[in-house]
Structures are given as structure tokens and as C-alpha cells.
Design an enzyme around this catalytic site. Sequence first.
Site, mmCIF file in Angstrom:
data_model
loop_
_atom_site.group_PDB
_atom_site.id
_atom_site.type_symbol
_atom_site.label_atom_id
_atom_site.label_comp_id
_atom_site.label_asym_id
_atom_site.label_seq_id
_atom_site.Cartn_x
_atom_site.Cartn_y
_atom_site.Cartn_z
ATOM 1 N N PHE A 1 -7.742 -5.117 3.501
ATOM 2 C CA PHE A 1 -9.197 -5.166 3.345
ATOM 3 C C PHE A 1 -9.960 -4.935 4.643
ATOM 4 O O PHE A 1 -11.061 -5.454 4.829
ATOM 5 C CB PHE A 1 -9.647 -6.508 2.741
ATOM 6 C CG PHE A 1 -8.792 -6.970 1.599
ATOM 7 C CD1 PHE A 1 -8.432 -6.096 0.584
ATOM 8 C CD2 PHE A 1 -8.328 -8.263 1.536
ATOM 9 C CE1 PHE A 1 -7.641 -6.512 -0.467
ATOM 10 C CE2 PHE A 1 -7.533 -8.690 0.491
ATOM 11 C CZ PHE A 1 -7.186 -7.806 -0.510
ATOM 12 N N CYS A 2 -9.391 -4.153 5.555
ATOM 13 C CA CYS A 2 -10.038 -3.880 6.845
ATOM 14 C C CYS A 2 -10.413 -5.169 7.570
ATOM 15 O O CYS A 2 -11.449 -5.258 8.225
ATOM 16 C CB CYS A 2 -11.263 -2.988 6.659
ATOM 17 S SG CYS A 2 -10.860 -1.310 6.153
ATOM 18 N N ALA A 3 -9.556 -6.167 7.431
ATOM 19 C CA ALA A 3 -9.727 -7.440 8.142
ATOM 20 C C ALA A 3 -8.337 -7.962 8.474
ATOM 21 O O ALA A 3 -7.963 -9.074 8.094
ATOM 22 C CB ALA A 3 -10.511 -8.442 7.306
#
Length: 540
Positions: free
Chosen positions: A378-380
Amino acid sequence: MSVSTVAADRPLCDELNVLGRDVQVPLAAGGEIGYAALDYAASAPALQRVWDDVAAYAPYYGSVHRGAGYLSQLSTDLFENARATVADFLGCRDDDQVIFTRSTTDSLNLLAAALPEATRVFVFETEHHAALLPWEQRDGVDVTYLDAPRTPRQAVDTLEKALAARDPYGPALVCVTGASNVTGEIWPVKELAAAAHAHGARIVLDAAQLVPHQPVHLAALDVDWVAFSGHKLYAPFGSGVLAGRADWLQAADPYLAGGGASRTVARRPDGGVDVAWHTTAARHEAGSPNVIGAYAIASACRALTDAGFDTVVAREQELIARVRTGLAEIPEVRVLSLFGDDAHRVGVLSFVVDGWDSGDLAGALSARYGIGVRDGLFCAHPLVRALLGGAPDSPAECGSPAALFGCGAGPPDSVLRSGPFRLWVGKRRWRAPTGLFPPTHGRGPSGGRSPQEGPRSRQPTPAAGATANNPDGGKAERHSDWPAAGEPRTTPTAGKPKDNGRPAAGARRPNRSRTPPPGHAANTCGTQYASRWRPRRGPC
């Protein structure tokens, strides 16, 4: 000037109808089903009202700030009115600027480019990459990454200690999310802003996940800037916003050099060029602006305001409580949380399912039930690793250990109705909570039968050891009969087993032990339930 639209004077619930709510998608077992779009935390579809407003304006499209003709003047008026609408929606102060960008990522990169020399930036490792990464790209800026806090109070205390200890005591900027795109937990923005200002720092709020769910009032929160994307706000037309204090933005070189950002350009006697740049928002809006994207954001702001955030929040909290109750009944499921079960959150949930690979789960939800989810980090990445208990410096790609499962404005209650049914999780049977998946028009999750009829009998297996990825039998090279991440899903050829991301006809899913990728938690996968729910029909 104004453009009349077909979106005026609608009942309350029509404000939040979305495009695609009646889309039918094919199932692996044959036939079609209404698509359940549950990936709203990544990108939300357009509101029907937004689409209607854009369609009504499209024939009148003209150049902005560049023509004397009627369409140009009308488009310019529409563009600047959109800016005013967004300023009202965000509760901007009188001297704040609203700059239209391409996205949250673009907005925060713009701000990074405008930072004064020797600025110290403080950012928690829990941020989305759009807020985590832009700062080090700027020369002369020092970045301090703060460890993930486990309570809102710890977040404030961690920031205060870091700001107080900075040396030299120069300009500083804090970047913080309003609501996590992974856990949905709301951060103590007002308290963090007070801590930042007490230590002579400024603060920018990444509101990408907050603005679709709750009011964001820049002055009330006392933040210096706020950034968000239109595609999170049901206006996916390539536009975003950076709003806030003007001084650093006016003092910085234009984000892009070109027409629109320049006020005058003249040749010098030595043959060079002198440029006087605008000091308004136009300074950082070089080129022909995305007037449709800006108008779409303004339309979405009006729609959410007209629907009423009190109604939206109450409905969302009711639905998120139903999901949490259902997930709590499944022993193999663990909901991920940074601040604990009692933390205030928007409609976003993440959970891991013991024994399931996230790619397999996401593929099964799509192929068998018509449910669209996202799998990955999730781009985290640092946050997900912290939540899963992994090493913070372990390498991984965006598509690795978790899956996103979410919805938003428009999805029907039928997504959460009827059942129950059973899925196979490793060698154990997993009983899904009532209504976790929608009915499949007579083809239940067990394949070809309704949930009430129970699982069908097992089918004969093809050649010994055969799977979709190993059609000739023998020892399979992977633990799954689904393709690995990034592997192409080819069209099946007549007479050959399918290699399209689903087991071949009649093949059984092997019950092998699963080995996670390096750096990931063993026997776990993640599924994120990003629940920006607002109903397609019925009372809002």
C-alpha cells in the site's frame, strides 16, 4: 459566469451515487456478477454528480487565463470559482493560497521544492510514500524519520522531543497524515500542530485519506498546509490540491517554469532573459491548467457538503462496526492497528489471514466473487512491516505481503449481506462471517452452488501433480497453483490446462505449507478493508 448542470436539486442520496455501481464482471466459474469495488482507499470512482457536472461543462471547454472569447472567459471563471469552492471546503484563511496540482504526491513534492535552505523535516515512518519520500530529493534539507508511535499521546511526545533537540534551531517542517491509508486510524493532528508551532516549526497535513470521510478545516486544525488528491475524493480526473500559507511558496522559484507562471519576460542587453514571476497561486501552475480536474474536485466538495458529513460519518461508523464484528468471529484473522482497537478511525481496516498468501486471496476474491481488492504494501512499506512485526529495513516490493479490501460512496449493503459460507484456509476450514461476500447468482463460493447448499463434491484431478502452473504433473516449483506476483495471465489454449491465474478445470488446490517471501511474517497475508461506504440506494 456559470454553467448549468444536470446535477442540481437532487435528493440527498443521489449526491453520493458513483459511476460503475451497475457494472457486471465475469466469474471464473462462468456467468457474471455485479462488481463490488472495494479498493476505494487506493482510488475512488467518480461520483455520478461529478461526472454529470463535467459532462455538462465539456462542450464549453476553453483556454484558461489566455483568451478573450466567451468559452475562454467562461472556463477561466469556472477554474477560479473552483479554487474558491475548495478554499471554502478546506476552511482556508484569508491569506492562504489554493494551488491545483496533479495529486497529493505532486503537492508534497511542490512544497518540498519550496522549502527554505537548511530546513529540517520531521516525518513519521508510518507515512504514505507520497509524504515520506519527497523531502530528501531537495538539496540542503535534512530529514529526521521518527519511529512509529503506539498511541496518539506517544506521537505528540515523540515529535516534541525531536523538535526540541534539533540543532541548529532553524526552519523546520512536520509532515503528518490525517488518517492512515493502511489502518484508517485518525492521527492527533491538532495536538501535533500545536507541538510543532510551540517549537517554531510548521506542519503540512496529508489529508488524502481524511477529506473523503470527515471535514478538514485548515484554520480549525491550525495546520500550515494541507494536501490531497481528487481521485480519493470521487473526482478521478488527474488533479490535486496544495492549500495553505503563501510566504514560502511566493519566495520559492516556480515549481515548473513556463507560461502562466510568468508575469513578464524581457530580453536583457547581454542577450539573456529577465522574468518576473507571479506571486499568486499561478506561480506554481505553469502551463495550461487542468480545468476539468479542478472543476471535478470542486463538484465533489459541493456534493459531500450537500450530503452532510454528519450523515456520512454516522453511516460509515455503523458499517465499519459491522465489519469489525464479523472479522472478530474468525480465529485466523488479525486486524492490524497502530493505536489499538479503541482508536478513532475512518472507514479503513487492515487485517492478516493466517495461512493465506495475499495475492492468492485477492485473485480468488476477484475470480470467484467479483470483488476488486488490492494486494501489496500500500505504498507504506515501513508501516506495514511495523504492523506485521517485520524488520523495518527488510526489502520488499509494492506487491508483496498484504491485500487491500475496501469500498466507498455508493456500494450497496448487499456487499455485507447473506451467507455464511466456508473457504479453505490451509488445512483448516474458515467460516466467513455472515455477509462478508455477496451472493453469486446461484454460484456460491464453493463453486457452482449457493452458500445455503454447501460445498460441492470434489472433482476428479487431472494428471498426477498437475496444476495450472505445472500442467505436465510432477513436483510443482511453487507452493501455489496461482501465478506469482507479476507473472502474466495468459489466455487458455484449447485442449490445454488454463494458465490464467485460476486452477485448471477440475483441479484441486494443493494443501502445501506456504513459505513467505524474505522479510515477511510467516504464514500471514494482509487484506485491507478500506470502507468508504455510502449506499447506492436507501437512506444515507
